[in-house]
Design an enzyme around this catalytic site. Structure first.
Site, PDB file in Angstrom:
ATOM      1  N   ASP A  17       6.074  -9.941   7.204  1.00  0.00           N
ATOM      2  CA  ASP A  17       7.508  -9.874   7.523  1.00  0.00           C
ATOM      3  C   ASP A  17       7.775  -8.859   8.634  1.00  0.00           C
ATOM      4  OD1 ASP A  17      10.144 -10.635   7.225  1.00  0.00           O
ATOM      5  OD2 ASP A  17      10.561  -9.200   5.620  1.00  0.00           O
ATOM      6  N   ARG A  21      12.647  -8.260  13.641  1.00  0.00           N
ATOM      7  CA  ARG A  21      13.061  -6.879  13.917  1.00  0.00           C
ATOM      8  C   ARG A  21      12.211  -6.252  15.016  1.00  0.00           C
ATOM      9  NH1 ARG A  21      12.622  -5.152   7.914  1.00  0.00           N
ATOM     10  NH2 ARG A  21      11.839  -7.291   7.776  1.00  0.00           N
ATOM     11  N   HIS A  34       7.407 -13.622  16.754  1.00  0.00           N
ATOM     12  CA  HIS A  34       6.547 -14.570  16.042  1.00  0.00           C
ATOM     13  C   HIS A  34       5.250 -14.811  16.820  1.00  0.00           C
ATOM     14  CE1 HIS A  34       9.668 -15.139  13.171  1.00  0.00           C
ATOM     15  NE2 HIS A  34      10.484 -15.772  13.982  1.00  0.00           N
ATOM     16  N   SER A  62       8.346 -20.003   4.721  1.00  0.00           N
ATOM     17  CA  SER A  62       8.807 -20.390   3.383  1.00  0.00           C
ATOM     18  C   SER A  62       9.720 -21.604   3.496  1.00  0.00           C
ATOM     19  CB  SER A  62       9.559 -19.224   2.732  1.00  0.00           C
ATOM     20  OG  SER A  62      10.846 -19.081   3.315  1.00  0.00           O
ATOM     21  N   LEU A 128     -15.113 -16.516   4.211  1.00  0.00           N
ATOM     22  CA  LEU A 128     -13.739 -16.105   3.921  1.00  0.00           C
ATOM     23  C   LEU A 128     -12.928 -17.376   3.711  1.00  0.00           C
ATOM     24  CD1 LEU A 128     -11.399 -13.915   3.954  1.00  0.00           C
ATOM     25  CD2 LEU A 128     -11.180 -14.412   6.379  1.00  0.00           C
TER      26      LEU A 128
HETATM   27  C1  IPE Z   1       9.326 -13.943   3.664  1.00  0.00           C
HETATM   28  O1  IPE Z   1      10.060 -13.347   4.668  1.00  0.00           O
HETATM   29  C2  IPE Z   1       8.715 -15.230   4.151  1.00  0.00           C
HETATM   30  C3  IPE Z   1       7.631 -15.079   5.104  1.00  0.00           C
HETATM   31  C4  IPE Z   1       7.099 -13.954   5.496  1.00  0.00           C
HETATM   32  C5  IPE Z   1       7.098 -16.321   5.608  1.00  0.00           C
HETATM   33  P1  IPE Z   1      11.637 -13.598   4.813  1.00  0.00           P
HETATM   34  O2  IPE Z   1      12.088 -12.796   5.959  1.00  0.00           O
HETATM   35  O3  IPE Z   1      11.902 -15.048   4.837  1.00  0.00           O
HETATM   36  O4  IPE Z   1      12.176 -13.007   3.426  1.00  0.00           O
HETATM   37  P2  IPE Z   1      13.599 -12.474   3.046  1.00  0.00           P
HETATM   38  O5  IPE Z   1      14.603 -13.472   3.543  1.00  0.00           O
HETATM   39  O6  IPE Z   1      13.775 -11.143   3.729  1.00  0.00           O
HETATM   40  O7  IPE Z   1      13.575 -12.329   1.565  1.00  0.00           O
HETATM   41  C1  IPE Z   2       8.531 -12.999   9.207  1.00  0.00           C
HETATM   42  O1  IPE Z   2       9.322 -12.301  10.096  1.00  0.00           O
HETATM   43  C2  IPE Z   2       8.130 -14.345   9.716  1.00  0.00           C
HETATM   44  C3  IPE Z   2       8.833 -15.462   9.067  1.00  0.00           C
HETATM   45  C4  IPE Z   2       9.607 -15.374   8.031  1.00  0.00           C
HETATM   46  C5  IPE Z   2       8.610 -16.781   9.628  1.00  0.00           C
HETATM   47  P1  IPE Z   2      10.901 -12.454  10.131  1.00  0.00           P
HETATM   48  O2  IPE Z   2      11.241 -13.518  11.093  1.00  0.00           O
HETATM   49  O3  IPE Z   2      11.457 -12.638   8.763  1.00  0.00           O
HETATM   50  O4  IPE Z   2      11.330 -11.047  10.708  1.00  0.00           O
HETATM   51  P2  IPE Z   2      12.532 -10.139  10.234  1.00  0.00           P
HETATM   52  O5  IPE Z   2      12.359  -9.919   8.760  1.00  0.00           O
HETATM   53  O6  IPE Z   2      13.785 -10.863  10.557  1.00  0.00           O
HETATM   54  O7  IPE Z   2      12.347  -8.885  11.016  1.00  0.00           O
HETATM   55 MG    MG Z   3      12.070 -11.366   7.318  1.00  0.00          MG
END
Ligand code: IPE
Ligand code: IPE
Ligand code: MG
Length: 237
Positions: A17, A21, A34, A62, A128
């Protein structure tokens, strides 16, 4: 005397995650986060091979992530495809066995094609096992298992007392995998966001504020060192 785990985890799962940000802090579009994040995956796969970790499971997309703006979703889909296409042969040569966790339904034909190819031409050697949760939701996984079991029951193929924890585990996407020993979440949030709900019953959790695009082998080593000092009791003494 304290009973420390004292060995590296066999199965590490990561909620990757913080890509958005990371990009925002640099005035870049979220998709750029990404892209850098996808490159980190490569580095962490190699780190796991070096360390002798047997299973790496990553949460990449997700089912709830479909709620994001269309542009971001299509950017992630494109990056995932580029990543799989560019990395598959290299993975295979290194003895990395690929597993997809999640629903195939809902994915575009081009992503499906590469996922199916990876599954069909998989590495036989399993130095792995890399499992990628993509279009994954823990509740939806469990709902699917209940449906399957209720079909078997309706057809008279199983009795209520055949339904055991082992039977349920055998119908999960993770049927080939042991439960994770260590769950890492980057980006600082203290929640599981619908990841591996059944499988993490006794998993050790490690949360870092480090955003996924900044996560390195050193951060992984910090998590592993912390894991080694944990005392796992599984409800016992
Ligand atoms: C969790 O991150 C899903 C992935 C890392 C793929 P999200 O950014 O979707 O989760 P929430 O919305 O903060 O719970
Ligand atoms: C995780 O990073 C990747 C995915 C959920 C696809 P985010 O896109 O959720 O990044 P933040 O949490 O908004 O920083
Ligand atoms: Mg996120």
């Amino acid at each position: 005397m304290e009973k420390k785990t004292d060995h590296i985890p066999d199965h590490v799962a990561i909620i990757m995650d913080g890509n958005g940000r990371w990009a925002k802090a640099r005035g870049l579009p979220r998709t750029e986060g990404h892209r850098v994040g996808a490159n980190r995956v490569r580095e962490i796969v190699y780190a796991c091979l070096d360390l002798g970790i047997s299973y790496l499971t990553i949460y990449a997309f997700s089912k709830e992530n479909w709620k994001r703006p269309k542009r971001e979703v299509s950017g992630i889909m494109k990056l995932a495809e580029i990543f799989f296409r560019g990395f598959f042969n290299e993975l295979k040569r290194k003895g990395v066995h690929f597993v997809h966790l999640g629903d195939k339904e809902g994915l575009s034909p081009s992503i499906l094609k590469i996922i199916n190819t990876m599954e069909r031409n998989n590495a036989e050697e399993k130095k792995l096992v890399l499992s990628v949760a993509f279009n994954y939701s823990g509740r939806s996984e469990l709902t699917g298992v209940l449906r399957r079991i209720s079909e078997l029951s309706a057809n008279g193929e199983i009795e209520p007392d055949h339904i055991t924890e082992q039977l349920i585990s055998n119908y999960l996407y993770t049927r080939e995998l042991p439960d994770p020993d260590l769950l890492i979440r980057t980006g600082g949030e203290s929640r599981v966001s619908n990841f591996l709900l059944w499988q993490i019953a006794y998993t050790e959790i490690w949360i870092t504020d480090t955003l996924w695009p900044d996560f390195t082998k050193e951060t992984l080593l910090q998590a592993v060192d912390d894991y080694k000092r944990r005392e796992r009791r599984f409800g016992g003494l």
